[in-house]
Design a protein around this motif. Structure first.
Motif, PDB file in Angstrom:
ATOM      1  N   VAL A 139       0.090  11.667   5.800  1.00 43.23           N
ATOM      2  CA  VAL A 139       1.286  10.527   5.277  1.00 43.23           C
ATOM      3  C   VAL A 139       1.649   9.819   6.131  1.00 43.23           C
ATOM      4  O   VAL A 139       1.727  10.201   7.427  1.00 43.23           O
ATOM      5  N   ASP A 157       0.720   7.764   1.137  1.00 45.45           N
ATOM      6  CA  ASP A 157       0.355   9.313   1.007  1.00 45.45           C
ATOM      7  C   ASP A 157      -0.982   9.769   1.473  1.00 45.45           C
ATOM      8  O   ASP A 157      -1.667   8.917   2.267  1.00 45.45           O
ATOM      9  N   ARG A 183       3.029   4.632  -1.935  1.00 41.78           N
ATOM     10  CA  ARG A 183       4.091   5.342  -2.903  1.00 41.78           C
ATOM     11  C   ARG A 183       5.594   4.705  -2.646  1.00 41.78           C
ATOM     12  O   ARG A 183       6.357   4.890  -3.690  1.00 41.78           O
ATOM     13  N   LEU A 206       5.886  14.013  -0.317  1.00 44.38           N
ATOM     14  CA  LEU A 206       4.639  13.542  -0.117  1.00 44.38           C
ATOM     15  C   LEU A 206       3.735  14.659   0.550  1.00 44.38           C
ATOM     16  O   LEU A 206       2.708  14.992   0.275  1.00 44.38           O
TER      17      LEU A 206
END
Length: 205
Positions: A64, A173, A179, A200
């Motif tokens: 992430v 992500d 996102r 995430l």
């Protein structure tokens, strides 16, 4: 119902169930339970790290990322953003969530002034934990192109000053999908960003 009718009806029902299942899976991928829908695909790029070595965004697969675009001579929004990202870094470190599966990315607009040494000093001043930070540079046209691929517009005003849109802090992500995009600087909602990052990290890859 005759046996012949049942023979034709069964494949039709099975097909309808499969189509519904595919639609359900697709919907959930774009609209997960955590509310962080997929905004778009994170563009691939190749720049240079602080050692002058090639760095490919492919190496970030499975992590992430929270990515900022900066120039270190910026008088306000860039250092405020980096400062808040370090506060987020510290919250994640306290929970053992930083440095392995979660990365902070900073790309400079100004490679002429933001030499590797300048970026190292900036990282030290900001107290960036380099186990989880990646600071990148490249030719000015390269970094402007990367920024543009992420929806960030940049204008060089000369004398080491740049302007860019303030909503350009990007959450990516582990499947390299964008996102969320946040405001930078003092308008950052650090608690929300931490919650989103944790959400995430919990998602199944």
């Amino acid at each position: 119902m005759s046996s012949q009718t049942r023979r034709y009806l069964f494949p039709m029902v099975l097909c309808a169930v499969l189509l519904a299942l595919i639609a359900f899976i697709g919907y959930n991928r774009l609209h997960p339970d955590n509310g962080l829908r997929v905004v778009g695909t994170a563009s691939k790029f190749a720049l240079q790290d602080l050692n002058g070595q090639p760095f490919s965004s492919d190496s970030l697969d499975g992590t992430v990322q929270l990515m900022e675009f900066i120039f270190t001579s910026c008088p306000d929004i860039c250092p405020a953003t980096s400062y808040n990202m370090v506060l987020i870094q510290n919250k994640l470190k306290d929970q053992g969530l930083f440095g392995d599966k979660m990365k902070m990315i900073a790309v400079t607009f100004d490679p002429e002034r933001d030499t590797p040494d300048v970026l190292r000093n900036y990282a030290a001043k900001m107290k960036m934990d380099m186990s989880g930070w990646v600071l990148l540079r490249g030719e000015e046209t390269e970094t402007a192109n990367v920024a543009g691929q992420y929806g960030v517009t940049v204008q060089n005003l000369g004398n080491g000053q740049f302007v860019h849109n303030a909503t350009s802090l990007i959450l990516i992500d582990r499947k390299q999908r964008i996102r969320s995009v946040y405001k930078m600087g003092m308008d950052m909602d650090n608690d929300r960003i931490v919650r989103d990052i944790k959400a995430l990290l919990k998602e199944r890859v």
